[in-house]
Design a protein around this motif. Sequence first.
Motif, PDB file in Angstrom:
ATOM      1  N   MET A   1       3.435   2.109   1.369  1.00 21.44           N
ATOM      2  CA  MET A   1       4.276   1.397   2.319  1.00 21.44           C
ATOM      3  C   MET A   1       3.434   0.505   3.241  1.00 21.44           C
ATOM      4  SD  MET A   1       7.389   1.072   2.956  1.00 21.44           S
ATOM      5  CE  MET A   1       8.538   0.624   4.182  1.00 21.44           C
ATOM      6  N   SER A   2       2.223   0.949   3.535  1.00 21.69           N
ATOM      7  CA  SER A   2       1.389   0.144   4.433  1.00 21.69           C
ATOM      8  C   SER A   2       0.975  -1.179   3.783  1.00 21.69           C
ATOM      9  CB  SER A   2       0.161   0.931   4.872  1.00 21.69           C
ATOM     10  OG  SER A   2      -0.684   1.155   3.760  1.00 21.69           O
ATOM     11  N   GLY A   3       0.901  -1.199   2.464  1.00 20.41           N
ATOM     12  CA  GLY A   3       0.568  -2.440   1.767  1.00 20.41           C
ATOM     13  C   GLY A   3       1.636  -3.497   1.959  1.00 20.41           C
ATOM     14  N   ILE A   5       3.618  -3.725   4.583  1.00 22.79           N
ATOM     15  CA  ILE A   5       3.546  -4.171   5.984  1.00 22.79           C
ATOM     16  C   ILE A   5       2.398  -5.165   6.158  1.00 22.79           C
ATOM     17  CG2 ILE A   5       3.097  -3.412   8.346  1.00 22.79           C
ATOM     18  CD1 ILE A   5       4.558  -0.788   7.601  1.00 22.79           C
ATOM     19  N   VAL A   6       1.254  -4.881   5.562  1.00 17.82           N
ATOM     20  CA  VAL A   6       0.107  -5.787   5.652  1.00 17.82           C
ATOM     21  C   VAL A   6       0.436  -7.116   4.974  1.00 17.82           C
ATOM     22  CG1 VAL A   6      -2.274  -6.147   4.889  1.00 17.82           C
ATOM     23  CG2 VAL A   6      -1.590  -3.951   5.852  1.00 17.82           C
TER      24      VAL A   6
END
Length: 68
Positions: A1-3, A5-6
């Motif tokens: 999920m952080s990918g 957002i980035v």
Amino acid sequence: MSGVIVLFLGMVILAAFSFAPLGYFIYKFSQRNAKPFGETEPHGDSPSVINDLAEKAINLVKGFVGKK
């Protein structure tokens, strides 16, 4: 999920840099009575060496074409 957002934040930053010149032009155009770059000379009113040279070249070509 952080990918995701980035990636989203990177795309927002890239879009901000991409559209900054357009925003600046709109900002300048809305100033000074819709004159984006202030008082400028109208095109063709000032003498120019390049324009004079181009006129001479055009007249020379017209002379050659008219003789034939």
